[in-house]
Design a protein around this motif. Sequence first.
Motif, PDB file in Angstrom:
ATOM      1  N   ILE A  90      13.072  32.880 -47.499  1.00  0.00           N
ATOM      2  CA  ILE A  90      14.453  32.667 -47.067  1.00  0.00           C
ATOM      3  C   ILE A  90      14.987  31.332 -47.590  1.00  0.00           C
ATOM      4  CG2 ILE A  90      15.931  32.296 -45.051  1.00  0.00           C
ATOM      5  CD1 ILE A  90      14.119  34.214 -43.509  1.00  0.00           C
ATOM      6  N   SER A  91      14.193  30.286 -47.483  1.00  0.00           N
ATOM      7  CA  SER A  91      14.647  28.959 -47.886  1.00  0.00           C
ATOM      8  C   SER A  91      14.863  28.872 -49.396  1.00  0.00           C
ATOM      9  CB  SER A  91      13.631  27.906 -47.444  1.00  0.00           C
ATOM     10  OG  SER A  91      13.477  27.909 -46.042  1.00  0.00           O
ATOM     11  N   ALA A 137      15.716  31.438 -51.475  1.00  0.00           N
ATOM     12  CA  ALA A 137      16.935  32.187 -51.802  1.00  0.00           C
ATOM     13  C   ALA A 137      18.179  31.405 -51.384  1.00  0.00           C
ATOM     14  CB  ALA A 137      16.909  33.548 -51.119  1.00  0.00           C
ATOM     15  N   ALA A 138      18.169  30.885 -50.150  1.00  0.00           N
ATOM     16  CA  ALA A 138      19.326  30.126 -49.670  1.00  0.00           C
ATOM     17  C   ALA A 138      19.480  28.810 -50.423  1.00  0.00           C
ATOM     18  CB  ALA A 138      19.183  29.862 -48.170  1.00  0.00           C
ATOM     19  N   GLY A 139      18.357  28.147 -50.720  1.00  0.00           N
ATOM     20  CA  GLY A 139      18.418  26.871 -51.431  1.00  0.00           C
ATOM     21  C   GLY A 139      18.959  27.006 -52.840  1.00  0.00           C
ATOM     22  N   LEU A 140      18.550  28.050 -53.539  1.00  0.00           N
ATOM     23  CA  LEU A 140      19.069  28.285 -54.895  1.00  0.00           C
ATOM     24  C   LEU A 140      20.579  28.526 -54.863  1.00  0.00           C
ATOM     25  CD1 LEU A 140      16.262  30.553 -56.393  1.00  0.00           C
ATOM     26  CD2 LEU A 140      16.994  28.341 -57.304  1.00  0.00           C
ATOM     27  N   PHE A 141      21.025  29.313 -53.907  1.00  0.00           N
ATOM     28  CA  PHE A 141      22.459  29.600 -53.821  1.00  0.00           C
ATOM     29  C   PHE A 141      23.253  28.347 -53.453  1.00  0.00           C
ATOM     30  CE2 PHE A 141      26.161  30.712 -51.244  1.00  0.00           C
ATOM     31  CZ  PHE A 141      26.869  31.499 -52.149  1.00  0.00           C
ATOM     32  N   LEU A 142      22.791  27.611 -52.443  1.00  0.00           N
ATOM     33  CA  LEU A 142      23.536  26.451 -51.971  1.00  0.00           C
ATOM     34  C   LEU A 142      23.520  25.302 -52.972  1.00  0.00           C
ATOM     35  CD1 LEU A 142      22.379  26.432 -48.242  1.00  0.00           C
ATOM     36  CD2 LEU A 142      24.648  27.023 -49.101  1.00  0.00           C
ATOM     37  N   LEU A 201      15.262  21.810 -46.986  1.00  0.00           N
ATOM     38  CA  LEU A 201      15.646  20.505 -47.513  1.00  0.00           C
ATOM     39  C   LEU A 201      14.744  20.095 -48.675  1.00  0.00           C
ATOM     40  CD1 LEU A 201      16.378  18.568 -44.191  1.00  0.00           C
ATOM     41  CD2 LEU A 201      18.022  19.546 -45.785  1.00  0.00           C
ATOM     42  N   THR A 202      13.452  20.347 -48.538  1.00  0.00           N
ATOM     43  CA  THR A 202      12.508  20.030 -49.617  1.00  0.00           C
ATOM     44  C   THR A 202      12.758  20.911 -50.831  1.00  0.00           C
ATOM     45  OG1 THR A 202      10.838  19.382 -47.988  1.00  0.00           O
ATOM     46  CG2 THR A 202      10.063  19.854 -50.213  1.00  0.00           C
ATOM     47  N   VAL A 203      12.982  22.190 -50.600  1.00  0.00           N
ATOM     48  CA  VAL A 203      13.206  23.114 -51.712  1.00  0.00           C
ATOM     49  C   VAL A 203      14.500  22.781 -52.449  1.00  0.00           C
ATOM     50  CG1 VAL A 203      13.681  25.525 -52.287  1.00  0.00           C
ATOM     51  CG2 VAL A 203      11.851  24.970 -50.672  1.00  0.00           C
ATOM     52  N   MET A 204      15.558  22.451 -51.722  1.00  0.00           N
ATOM     53  CA  MET A 204      16.821  22.107 -52.366  1.00  0.00           C
ATOM     54  C   MET A 204      16.696  20.842 -53.199  1.00  0.00           C
ATOM     55  SD  MET A 204      19.737  23.055 -49.500  1.00  0.00           S
ATOM     56  CE  MET A 204      21.041  22.467 -50.589  1.00  0.00           C
ATOM     57  N   PRO A 238       7.773  28.696 -60.901  1.00  0.00           N
ATOM     58  CA  PRO A 238       6.683  27.763 -61.238  1.00  0.00           C
ATOM     59  C   PRO A 238       7.102  26.301 -61.132  1.00  0.00           C
ATOM     60  CG  PRO A 238       6.753  29.567 -62.806  1.00  0.00           C
ATOM     61  CD  PRO A 238       7.979  29.703 -61.966  1.00  0.00           C
ATOM     62  N   GLY A 239       8.360  26.010 -61.457  1.00  0.00           N
ATOM     63  CA  GLY A 239       8.832  24.632 -61.348  1.00  0.00           C
ATOM     64  C   GLY A 239       8.927  24.157 -59.910  1.00  0.00           C
ATOM     65  N   LEU A 240       9.063  25.092 -58.991  1.00  0.00           N
ATOM     66  CA  LEU A 240       9.171  24.750 -57.570  1.00  0.00           C
ATOM     67  C   LEU A 240       7.822  24.765 -56.855  1.00  0.00           C
ATOM     68  CD1 LEU A 240      12.373  26.770 -56.578  1.00  0.00           C
ATOM     69  CD2 LEU A 240      12.202  24.337 -57.111  1.00  0.00           C
ATOM     70  N   LYS A 241       6.753  25.020 -57.583  1.00  0.00           N
ATOM     71  CA  LYS A 241       5.439  25.163 -56.949  1.00  0.00           C
ATOM     72  C   LYS A 241       5.032  23.941 -56.115  1.00  0.00           C
ATOM     73  CE  LYS A 241       0.597  26.210 -57.963  1.00  0.00           C
ATOM     74  NZ  LYS A 241      -0.409  26.506 -59.016  1.00  0.00           N
ATOM     75  N   PRO A 242       5.200  22.712 -56.622  1.00  0.00           N
ATOM     76  CA  PRO A 242       4.838  21.568 -55.766  1.00  0.00           C
ATOM     77  C   PRO A 242       5.617  21.523 -54.457  1.00  0.00           C
ATOM     78  CG  PRO A 242       5.107  20.867 -58.049  1.00  0.00           C
ATOM     79  CD  PRO A 242       5.606  22.278 -57.969  1.00  0.00           C
ATOM     80  N   ALA A 243       6.920  21.872 -54.517  1.00  0.00           N
ATOM     81  CA  ALA A 243       7.726  21.886 -53.294  1.00  0.00           C
ATOM     82  C   ALA A 243       7.253  22.987 -52.356  1.00  0.00           C
ATOM     83  CB  ALA A 243       9.199  22.085 -53.644  1.00  0.00           C
ATOM     84  N   PHE A 244       6.878  24.137 -52.903  1.00  0.00           N
ATOM     85  CA  PHE A 244       6.359  25.230 -52.073  1.00  0.00           C
ATOM     86  C   PHE A 244       5.077  24.805 -51.363  1.00  0.00           C
ATOM     87  CE2 PHE A 244       8.378  28.590 -55.048  1.00  0.00           C
ATOM     88  CZ  PHE A 244       9.592  28.432 -54.409  1.00  0.00           C
ATOM     89  N   LEU A 245       4.192  24.160 -52.090  1.00  0.00           N
ATOM     90  CA  LEU A 245       2.917  23.739 -51.505  1.00  0.00           C
ATOM     91  C   LEU A 245       3.131  22.714 -50.393  1.00  0.00           C
ATOM     92  CD1 LEU A 245       0.757  23.448 -54.748  1.00  0.00           C
ATOM     93  CD2 LEU A 245       0.452  25.108 -52.915  1.00  0.00           C
TER      94      LEU A 245
END
Length: 272
Positions: free
Chosen positions: A74-75, A77-82, A157-160, A191-198
Amino acid sequence: MSRDLSRQLVLLLPLGILVGAFFLLPVGRLILVGAGGDAGAAAYAAVLTTPRYFESFLNTILLSAGVTVVTLAISTAAGLFLQRNVFPGRDLLIALMTFPLAFPGVVVGFMVIMLAGRQGVIGSVTDALFDEKLVFAYSMAGLFMGYVYFSIPRVILTVMAAIEKLDPALEEAARSLGAGPWTVLRDVVLPGLKPAFLASGAVCFATAMGAFGTAFTLATDIDVLPMTIYTEFVLYANFATAAALSIVLGAITWLVLALSRSLAGTTVAAAG
């Protein structure tokens, strides 16, 4: 002793006092209490050898893992859009998505009851449509909903912030080579967001593992480890078992946080 080393020790002194007083001493005391019961050190294995504790432990692990996966989806999908779209009310929407940070777990539990409880909105709608109330606030499904609700702000917030730092040139290069939107998302963005996901996923998992207020509010048909610890401590005065279960819970969450930090650090270094 050099002047620089002395300065560093002075600067570290307040941190050392805080860590010792509010972490090392309480944790050390918990370890001693956990091993001080009739079962001795074997109390730490009770989470695996006692069916009730093991079921509670397994429920907590599965619930936390499920909450983490759904919250990340959810975060993201919403973060990419926002992050990539500017429209009227965008800042207000972001503020509303982070608003649950202000709510304690008990308040989140009451909100789930108002939505999916016996007198909740969902029950009223299903009763009007199908002549049967749908009530799930007091089950694992209700707890899952509450945990996702208060976990989204901690992740989005981290993902954005990570999305903002992505290099647009990489996506443009992929598109110029014929990659479609889903291919770019799968092979470049995620893949570029992997550190934020972890990092954010580990915090989400750890928070769900130890959350108590929401579970306490909805605890009719819920068996998770924080509630089990509370029951052993308050209702049965079984201090040794409560302490041992607390140490096991803390060790699992610490291990997940340490592992995610290690993996995220390796990923960042490799990317650089």
